[in-house]
Design an enzyme around this catalytic site. Sequence first.
Site, mmCIF file in Angstrom:
data_model
loop_
_atom_site.group_PDB
_atom_site.id
_atom_site.type_symbol
_atom_site.label_atom_id
_atom_site.label_comp_id
_atom_site.label_asym_id
_atom_site.label_seq_id
_atom_site.Cartn_x
_atom_site.Cartn_y
_atom_site.Cartn_z
ATOM 1 N N SER A 1 0.841 -1.193 0.000
ATOM 2 C CA SER A 1 0.000 0.000 0.000
ATOM 3 C C SER A 1 0.875 1.242 0.000
ATOM 4 O O SER A 1 2.086 1.177 0.267
ATOM 5 C CB SER A 1 -0.895 0.005 1.248
ATOM 6 O OG SER A 1 -1.544 1.248 1.429
ATOM 7 N N TYR B 1 -2.689 -1.341 10.085
ATOM 8 C CA TYR B 1 -2.604 -1.417 8.616
ATOM 9 C C TYR B 1 -1.178 -1.123 8.164
ATOM 10 O O TYR B 1 -0.625 -1.825 7.310
ATOM 11 C CB TYR B 1 -3.589 -0.417 8.007
ATOM 12 C CG TYR B 1 -3.818 -0.589 6.525
ATOM 13 C CD1 TYR B 1 -4.697 -1.550 6.040
ATOM 14 C CD2 TYR B 1 -3.171 0.222 5.600
ATOM 15 C CE1 TYR B 1 -4.919 -1.705 4.679
ATOM 16 C CE2 TYR B 1 -3.380 0.079 4.236
ATOM 17 C CZ TYR B 1 -4.262 -0.892 3.779
ATOM 18 O OH TYR B 1 -4.478 -1.044 2.435
#
Length: 279
Positions: free
Chosen positions: A142, A155
Amino acid sequence: MKDFNQRVAVITGAGSGIGRALAQQLAAEGCRLALSDINQEAVESVAADLRNKGAQVMADRLDVSDREAFYAYADKVAAEYGSVNLVFNNAGVALGVTVEQMSYEDFEWMMSINFWGVVYGTKAFLPLLKQADAGHVINISSLFGLVAVPTQSAYNAAKFAVRGFTESLRMELELENSNVSCSCVHPGGIKTNIARNARMHDVSHITGLDSERSINEFEKFFRTTPEQAAATILNGVRHNKRRILIGSDAYAIDVLQRALPALYQRVVATGQKLQRKRA
């Protein structure tokens, strides 16, 4: 791997978003597909549409956090197709919460899918990839695998871990002179439902926004379509790129992190304070 015709591609999280777009584009190039998703109805719908267009597709429900299920799935794909060339570890979830508020249950849920799901998918299929004439592992990290942001500690932890895991694997494969390569993908804001499907906690003392407004603000940065993301990923595979950045935001953040590897945190924190004040 310049040509995907008659190759076999495994895609997790294929029921929507980037996974679905990858399936569509690979099918159009004559690739044979093994699609999976936690949502069986969604992945069956994608598979049915592609079969109607002449593609060879198998579709299964798969919980990527289940190691035994992943290895059994790899055996099933091998039995169906005989070989595997591409593995896209794409399935992922989101979580919005501070470190202090976060339960161990939520943290473990995040890591089991976003990190361990990538590890299981890589290790379960790597022997099959090595048996083929050419193979490639594509692990989805990401933008938040490049920089950290408030309320995204879990995350960030998972996506930073995917990045380190994949970059280490790439070097190992090169030292072995392997027929298999791998790439780490860092998407920016992609127009998917990941924020809507996230576990969101009340972090208004950090952001100044309730959960719904936080999602709405976050989605304003979703500028790249899944189709554009998939095309960028496949182009990166063709060129055997180590790192695949998707979207102008990913490129901008990559430059920011390289230029200000520590000070970027102050930039992010200042921006968060201004947003909270406006809210």
